[in-house]
Scaffold this active site. Structure first.
Site, PDB file in Angstrom:
ATOM      1  N   LYS A  56       7.562   5.658   0.661  1.00 54.61           N
ATOM      2  CA  LYS A  56       6.246   5.749   1.645  1.00 54.61           C
ATOM      3  C   LYS A  56       5.514   4.758   1.309  1.00 54.61           C
ATOM      4  O   LYS A  56       4.265   4.878   1.401  1.00 54.61           O
ATOM      5  CB  LYS A  56       5.740   7.040   1.610  1.00 54.61           C
ATOM      6  CG  LYS A  56       6.794   8.019   1.944  1.00 54.61           C
ATOM      7  CD  LYS A  56       7.662   8.178   3.190  1.00 54.61           C
ATOM      8  CE  LYS A  56       6.677   8.121   4.378  1.00 54.61           C
ATOM      9  NZ  LYS A  56       7.544   7.852   5.671  1.00 54.61           N
ATOM     10  N   THR A  60      10.732   0.821   5.193  1.00 52.96           N
ATOM     11  CA  THR A  60      11.619   0.486   6.510  1.00 52.96           C
ATOM     12  C   THR A  60      10.785  -0.656   7.327  1.00 52.96           C
ATOM     13  O   THR A  60      11.585  -1.287   7.968  1.00 52.96           O
ATOM     14  CB  THR A  60      11.355   1.909   7.395  1.00 52.96           C
ATOM     15  OG1 THR A  60      11.650   2.883   6.397  1.00 52.96           O
ATOM     16  CG2 THR A  60      12.311   1.571   8.799  1.00 52.96           C
ATOM     17  N   HIS A 117      14.554   2.843  -4.298  1.00 51.82           N
ATOM     18  CA  HIS A 117      13.111   3.166  -4.609  1.00 51.82           C
ATOM     19  C   HIS A 117      13.216   3.330  -6.371  1.00 51.82           C
ATOM     20  O   HIS A 117      12.114   4.034  -6.631  1.00 51.82           O
ATOM     21  CB  HIS A 117      12.997   4.565  -4.088  1.00 51.82           C
ATOM     22  CG  HIS A 117      12.467   4.569  -2.544  1.00 51.82           C
ATOM     23  ND1 HIS A 117      11.553   3.740  -1.951  1.00 51.82           N
ATOM     24  CD2 HIS A 117      12.752   5.348  -1.751  1.00 51.82           C
ATOM     25  CE1 HIS A 117      11.554   3.772  -0.802  1.00 51.82           C
ATOM     26  NE2 HIS A 117      12.306   5.021  -0.515  1.00 51.82           N
ATOM     27  N   SER A 147       1.086   9.749   2.936  1.00 47.37           N
ATOM     28  CA  SER A 147       2.332   9.493   3.562  1.00 47.37           C
ATOM     29  C   SER A 147       3.347  10.393   3.029  1.00 47.37           C
ATOM     30  O   SER A 147       4.329  10.860   3.581  1.00 47.37           O
ATOM     31  CB  SER A 147       2.631   7.984   3.499  1.00 47.37           C
ATOM     32  OG  SER A 147       3.914   7.691   4.430  1.00 47.37           O
TER      33      SER A 147
END
Length: 304
Positions: A56, A60, A117, A147
């Site tokens: 987060k 993306t 990640h 988030s």
């Protein structure tokens, strides 16, 4: 994986919360842990590109920017498949019939762009050996926490977040998937001087996308006409991406992500943490933050 198969998953009923376990002291799903030898031995290539971040943090978003750059601003080409099929998430695996990120990456023709990640110490060693280029994106701790909390509320792929108060404590203690935010951002920051790593900040991209996209272009040794650059800025803006089914994860069944609880792309605005932290929580968080971030040259902006 085909959309029809995804829809079939809705018949399976509610997705069961993933089991977790630790890999070298870092919390992971049991599926990742069970597959760890394969992940660790993954063979990177010198022409790969890896997009890395703590969860987060604008992953993306960065993926879409990179994809648009690699495809010279061709919007149709960038909507050829879901973001998770275009850029394999190397350590991520779900139960069948989903493809694991590792399987997707192995099948993908070069040059490959992938995502992770993983904290720096858990990155498969072949990435260092091959001197693979890595783009790391970091986001300030408070907005990242907010988030991740909302994502955990709607996603059945990660453990239930519990209450807001509990989640703040879990974040501070590093008891979330992929471990401690503090260790993660510092670890990658320290690695950037020894390896080809472009370290970006979410807040900087939000403030001046053109400037930051130009940094990516330089890092990828690519040139681009002004009109294509402007097109990329437009199509990777939050409002446009929020409507893009190939980027907003709406193709996943609600048994995996229930976006009626909270959208995958929620607000995308630095400073939203102020709508969540109480004065006392903020003071406690700041005190803990100062201790954990002491001695690093890494600094963040909590608003722009």
């Amino acid at each position: 994986m085909p959309l029809e198969e995804m829809k079939d998953l809705q018949l399976v009923g509610r997705y069961i919360e993933p089991e977790t376990t630790e890999v070298n002291g870092v919390l992971m799903t049991k599926i990742i842990s069970d597959n760890w030898d394969n992940i660790w031995n993954f063979q990177a290539k010198s022409d790969d590109l890896l997009i890395a971040s703590y969860a987060k943090s604008g992953t993306t978003w960065t993926q879409e920017i990179v994809d648009m750059i690699q495809n010279d601003g061709d919007v149709q080409m960038c909507q050829r498949a879901n973001t998770f099929d275009r850029h394999p998430f190397i350590e991520w695996a779900l139960p069948p019939p989903f493809n694991s990120g590792l399987d997707l990456a192995k099948k993908m023709p070069s040059p490959r762009t992938m995502k992770t990640h993983l904290p720096v110490q858990l990155l498969p060693p072949s990435f260092w050996k091959e001197n693979t280029k890595i783009i790391y994106v970091a986001r300030n701790a408070k907005d990242c926490l907010v988030s991740y909390y909302h994502f955990s509320r709607m996603s059945k792929l990660v453990p239930d977040p519990g209450t807001w108060e509990e989640y703040i404590e879990a974040f501070k203690a590093g008891k979330l998937l992929w471990g401690s935010w503090y260790d993660h951002v510092k670890g990658w920051w320290n690695a950037k001087d020894q390896h080809p790593i472009l370290y970006l900040f979410y807040e900087d991209i939000k403030e001046d996308p053109k400037r930051e996209i130009q940094k990516i272009l330089k890092f990828l040794e690519k040139e681009m006409p002004e009109e294509i650059l402007n097109k990329i800025i437009y199509h990777t803006s939050f409002d446009i991406m929020k409507q893009n089914p190939m980027a907003n994860y709406t193709t996943l069944p609600t048994t995996l992500m229930d976006q009626s609880i909270s959208p995958f792309m929620r607000k995308g605005m630095p400073g939203d943490w102020k709508n969540h932290f109480t004065v006392a929580q903020n003071e406690e968080f700041d005190k803990d933050y100062q201790e954990k971030m002491a001695g690093t040259t890494l600094t963040f902006r909590t608003e722009i």
